[in-house]
Design a protein around this motif. Structure first.
Motif, PDB file in Angstrom:
ATOM      1  N   THR A 187       0.811  -1.273   0.038  1.00 49.35           N
ATOM      2  CA  THR A 187      -0.223   0.108   0.017  1.00 49.35           C
ATOM      3  C   THR A 187       0.842   1.337   0.078  1.00 49.35           C
ATOM      4  O   THR A 187       0.465   2.292  -0.002  1.00 49.35           O
ATOM      5  CB  THR A 187      -0.953   0.124   1.262  1.00 49.35           C
ATOM      6  N   ASN A 188       2.047   1.017   0.010  1.00 48.60           N
ATOM      7  CA  ASN A 188       3.092   2.230  -0.060  1.00 48.60           C
ATOM      8  C   ASN A 188       2.674   3.393   1.346  1.00 48.60           C
ATOM      9  O   ASN A 188       2.548   4.519   0.842  1.00 48.60           O
ATOM     10  CB  ASN A 188       3.028   3.010  -1.312  1.00 48.60           C
ATOM     11  N   GLY A 238       2.847  -0.269  -3.624  1.00 48.92           N
ATOM     12  CA  GLY A 238       1.689   0.631  -3.848  1.00 48.92           C
ATOM     13  C   GLY A 238       0.512  -0.064  -4.995  1.00 48.92           C
ATOM     14  O   GLY A 238      -0.419   0.700  -5.231  1.00 48.92           O
ATOM     15  N   SER A 454      -6.109  10.700  -2.562  1.00 47.49           N
ATOM     16  CA  SER A 454      -5.441   9.639  -1.560  1.00 47.49           C
ATOM     17  C   SER A 454      -3.964   9.807  -1.146  1.00 47.49           C
ATOM     18  O   SER A 454      -3.130   9.587  -2.240  1.00 47.49           O
ATOM     19  CB  SER A 454      -6.019   8.271  -2.214  1.00 47.49           C
ATOM     20  N   ALA A 455      -3.614  10.499  -0.059  1.00 51.17           N
ATOM     21  CA  ALA A 455      -2.238  10.715   0.269  1.00 51.17           C
ATOM     22  C   ALA A 455      -1.647   9.478   0.468  1.00 51.17           C
ATOM     23  O   ALA A 455      -0.510   9.255   0.234  1.00 51.17           O
ATOM     24  CB  ALA A 455      -2.256  11.850   1.167  1.00 51.17           C
ATOM     25  N   GLU A 456      -2.375   8.997   1.493  1.00 49.52           N
ATOM     26  CA  GLU A 456      -1.511   7.740   2.218  1.00 49.52           C
ATOM     27  C   GLU A 456      -2.160   6.360   1.893  1.00 49.52           C
ATOM     28  O   GLU A 456      -1.566   5.472   2.034  1.00 49.52           O
ATOM     29  CB  GLU A 456      -1.488   8.025   3.897  1.00 49.52           C
ATOM     30  N   HIS A 457      -3.550   6.314   1.868  1.00 51.94           N
ATOM     31  CA  HIS A 457      -4.276   5.215   1.973  1.00 51.94           C
ATOM     32  C   HIS A 457      -4.265   4.396   0.736  1.00 51.94           C
ATOM     33  O   HIS A 457      -4.922   3.116   0.978  1.00 51.94           O
ATOM     34  CB  HIS A 457      -5.739   5.536   2.483  1.00 51.94           C
ATOM     35  N   GLY A 458      -4.090   4.841  -0.456  1.00 53.64           N
ATOM     36  CA  GLY A 458      -4.394   3.992  -1.563  1.00 53.64           C
ATOM     37  C   GLY A 458      -5.861   4.096  -2.178  1.00 53.64           C
ATOM     38  O   GLY A 458      -6.548   4.927  -1.507  1.00 53.64           O
ATOM     39  N   LEU A 459      -6.158   3.251  -3.062  1.00 53.31           N
ATOM     40  CA  LEU A 459      -7.623   3.494  -3.780  1.00 53.31           C
ATOM     41  C   LEU A 459      -8.310   2.356  -2.958  1.00 53.31           C
ATOM     42  O   LEU A 459      -9.593   2.368  -2.622  1.00 53.31           O
ATOM     43  CB  LEU A 459      -7.674   3.370  -5.147  1.00 53.31           C
ATOM     44  N   VAL A 497      -8.738  -0.948  -6.750  1.00 54.68           N
ATOM     45  CA  VAL A 497      -7.570   0.061  -7.707  1.00 54.68           C
ATOM     46  C   VAL A 497      -8.112   0.078  -8.923  1.00 54.68           C
ATOM     47  O   VAL A 497      -8.550   1.287  -9.546  1.00 54.68           O
ATOM     48  CB  VAL A 497      -6.092  -0.533  -7.645  1.00 54.68           C
TER      49      VAL A 497
END
Lengths: 502, 502
Positions: A187-188, A238, A454-459, A497
């Motif tokens: 998830t980076n 990610g 979405s800065a941190e959380h992913g899609l 995603v």
């Protein structure tokens, strides 16, 4: 040494926490009304294959045991998988995927199940591959600080292991005690100290992953410099389990700092916040390890809901900054010099600093306990975005103006050092139409300010619908071509995603 | 402020520098005897198209002007391109590529032409796309330190621009005054201060690239956190122009440190070098910005060839370490404490430290002038590898034993903080068979020690033949599939990195 802090700093968009945390959510398939992909349904022969491979004890089929794998930790989404597999080795994962690919069975890889966008729980009846038994530390090089482990190792366990050797993991997350390194990589994950230690793409030196067809991709380099061919590992960082299953990871770990100071400053307006931030960056430079901003709404909320007493008076804005370094008096001297300057320049109205573990923890807890307060709200909308700093706070003012008296409060806080803003909107009552309107408005404003939704959380599952709106056609096509090439049947984490057309 | 230092710290494997630097090399097509791909040959209609697009002054066809684009800067390889195009915009590059793809014309993208593995000059008659006119700085955000520019900006120019604002580029290369940021990104350049500021994958926040078919891929994010879909930019970082032409880049830039100290230490053996390195990492921690190791052979060579006088006596090993920080006396205090400890523990025999610009430069010049000495040698073989630190120096001893009296000297030096070792083997006379034997031996030893045969330089043309030997079949296949998907006709930088079968 640092006090242990359990921090819960990541929330999902558009959810009613009170409802979602207390009650079991509806099945996702019913709630979201999307069609199931044309995957095969599980039958006895499939189960027989898995049982032969893993034995009874690593095959979960009991309905009550399945529950925790089907529901995400914020209880927003709920799949209906009927089997969870617990492989221990890359080879077992390779066999599982090869078999599933041949049999056209969809799978969902799950690490610590701490994701907040529904990325790691099944949407329909996907087979869950839990990585929890891939939990071995493979090697650690005390010379270079490079750690190699299986992907299911819990972040906190890795950090504890490293602490004994005076190293640390290069990322710090609220879910540290539960999340797994493989999930962090896929998830980076970002977190609180990215500004000091860098992102996953910089810190992951190598990884091993299994493709949809069971092929093992070995990019498990443990070298800081290796320029031999395409840097394939980044495809898996990610992409949230949609291109492969990460089985092993090697990361570079910084030395563990010896001393920590935390300061809380009160400021008059966002312009001064920004000016102070710039000054802090240049004067604390190498010892700055975190810088968080909070507005008055945030503090009101925390004082009200969490009965927090602030160590300083009320101000329109607050900065919380942390230094970590190798010499206590040097760090304090740098901090004192900074304080003199910001006070003298009229940038900061007041401030307090702590260096002993208990007080450090007390100050951090103002920032950390926000989630507890949010859980008590009747209805709340939450966003995690990032923005260029010049627009960082404008979006909060925009939303306030847009909503007027349709909401109780709008407040903002976040990792200003990374341009990462968390927005909280408190409502009287949950309102589906309002939620949709606000979602669209926040999207439109974020894009207008050249930010990211979405800065941190992913899609994951819940934000996947953004993709068409935020990516240019060519970019989206390249993503789709990569997915098609690497997972032609779309068996890996479907509906997440990038949504395959069935 | 830092003194200006021109550093030449990267060499290519297996070359005779004296010959190559003084004479024009043979045509690569004759020397390497590989078949030309079945690309079209340039004809008048093609030239007419390019002239219409770019005008006469941005189309180079004069033979003497072409020379510098056909030959690499170490004069090892020589293409025979008959046209160089100098686009100024992404749109022009898009049109050129779209046209070339349709017409089946091969292209070679060239930045500053400072690569050392023959990656950026044509092998046959590929059309050269020079990025030198893509030299605009697009934006700089003084709040976040994020710089966005066209890909043809020279690294030193960007750093000069940033210096005025108290920021710096996050990488430091010997070729700084000539190399371009687009080339740095596409070769995943490393350099001297990677251990402090991280690698390109961590520092590049966004990029724009043009695919073989002319499609523009816009991943030009200027955000530190953006988790919306696949992180496509990494496909272009380190793929050496074989997957697309990078046209714009955005990078995060650290604040410029105010003070610098450089120390030179003498040590007895590699075991003590390693122990000292570990201690340095923990005690200098946040202020350490470079750490280089050199052996006695290196120093003998530098003293002999470059008439260098050392500020300390002769020792079997040397460490050169640099600190940069925001408070001069703090940094010096940390250094002094370290010196006391390493002397008291018997790790270091002697040392000297400099903090004024002139002396700093003098010490660095011991390390920097190595290339001048090498140029004077009759015959020399050079390697750039990376290794786990425990084996780091063993390979030098292995090579010495392997070669015995077949060579004059074997010495080693490099960025120990990144496990990056440069090996120099001085021969009596150039010997093709010996070169091949040594190449195979170094490859075999490097792989046995789990190292990389190209730490910083990439594969380019000259190391592309390694690929089959160092990558597992599945990994190689995935690379080939990506190349096939993104550039099905193989027009982008053919014969480099991954060689398409014609």
């Amino acid at each position: 040494m640092f006090p242990k802090i359990v921090r819960l700093n990541c929330f999902n968009d558009f959810k009613m926490l009170k409802r979602s945390l207390r009650n079991r959510p509806d099945f996702t398939k019913n709630r979201y009304k999307i069609p199931r992909g044309n995957y095969n349904y599980l039958h006895d022969d499939h189960i027989k294959y898995f049982r032969n491979l893993l034995g009874d004890e690593r095959l979960i089929m009991d309905l009550s045991d399945l529950e925790r794998y089907n529901v995400d930790w914020y209880k927003q989404v709920r799949g209906c998988s009927t089997v969870v597999l617990k492989p221990k080795t890359t080879d077992e994962i390779s066999k599982i995927l090869s078999f599933c690919n041949k049999e056209n069975l969809a799978i969902c890889t799950q690490g610590g199940n701490t994701g907040v966008v529904g990325g790691c729980v099944p949407v329909f009846d996907e087979i869950v591959i839990s990585t929890e038994l891939l939990n071995e530390i493979i090697s650690f090089d005390e010379n270079s600080g490079i750690l190699t482990s299986q992907s299911g190792c819990i972040l906190q366990n890795l950090d504890n292991f490293l602490a004994e050797k005076n190293f640390m993991v290069p990322l710090d997350l609220g879910a540290k005690g539960t999340c797994q390194i493989g999930g962090n990589v896929s998830t980076n994950a970002g977190g609180m100290r990215l500004l000091r230690y860098g992102n996953m793409h910089g810190n992951v030196l190598g990884l091993e992953a299994v493709l949809a067809n069971g092929e093992i991709i070995d990019c498990l380099s443990t070298l800081k410099k290796d320029n031999t061919g395409y840097h394939l590992k980044h495809l898996f960082i990610g992409s949230e389990g949609t291109l492969g299953v990460i089985t092993k990871v090697s990361i570079q770990c910084p030395t563990r700092p010896k001393f920590r100071n935390v300061a809380l400053l009160g400021l008059q307006n966002y312009d001064k916040v920004l000016k102070t931030y710039r000054l802090v960056k240049h004067s604390l430079a190498e010892i700055l390890s975190a810088i968080e901003v909070m507005d008055a709404g945030f503090m009101e909320f925390v004082k009200d809901k969490n009965n927090k007493k602030l160590p300083i008076d009320d101000y329109p804005f607050y900065l919380m900054l942390e230094t970590t370094g190798s010499n206590e008096s040097h760090d304090q001297e740098k901090l004192n010099k900074l304080f003199e300057e910001v006070i003298q320049k009229g940038l900061v109205l007041n401030g307090t600093v702590a260096s002993d573990a208990k007080k450090v923890e007390e100050i951090w807890s103002i920032r950390d306990t926000i989630s507890d307060g949010i859980k008590e709200c009747k209805a709340v909308l939450l966003y995690d975005i990032s923005l260029p700093l010049v627009h960082y706070y404008r979006i909060i003012e925009d939303i306030r103006e847009y909503l007027g008296n349709k909401c109780l409060t709008v407040f903002g806080y976040g990792h200003i050092g990374d341009g990462n803003l968390h927005i909280t909107i408190q409502l009287d009552n949950y309102d589906n139409q309002l939620k949709e309107d606000v979602e669209n408005y926040v999207l439109e404003r974020t894009l207008a300010y050249e930010g990211s939704v979405s800065a941190e959380h992913g899609l994951g599952f819940m934000k996947a619908h953004y993709l068409d709106k935020i990516k240019a056609k060519n970019t989206l096509n390249l993503m789709k071509n990569i997915k098609e090439m690497m997972d032609p049947k779309g068996i890996l984490n479907p509906y997440k995603v990038i949504q395959k057309q069935h």
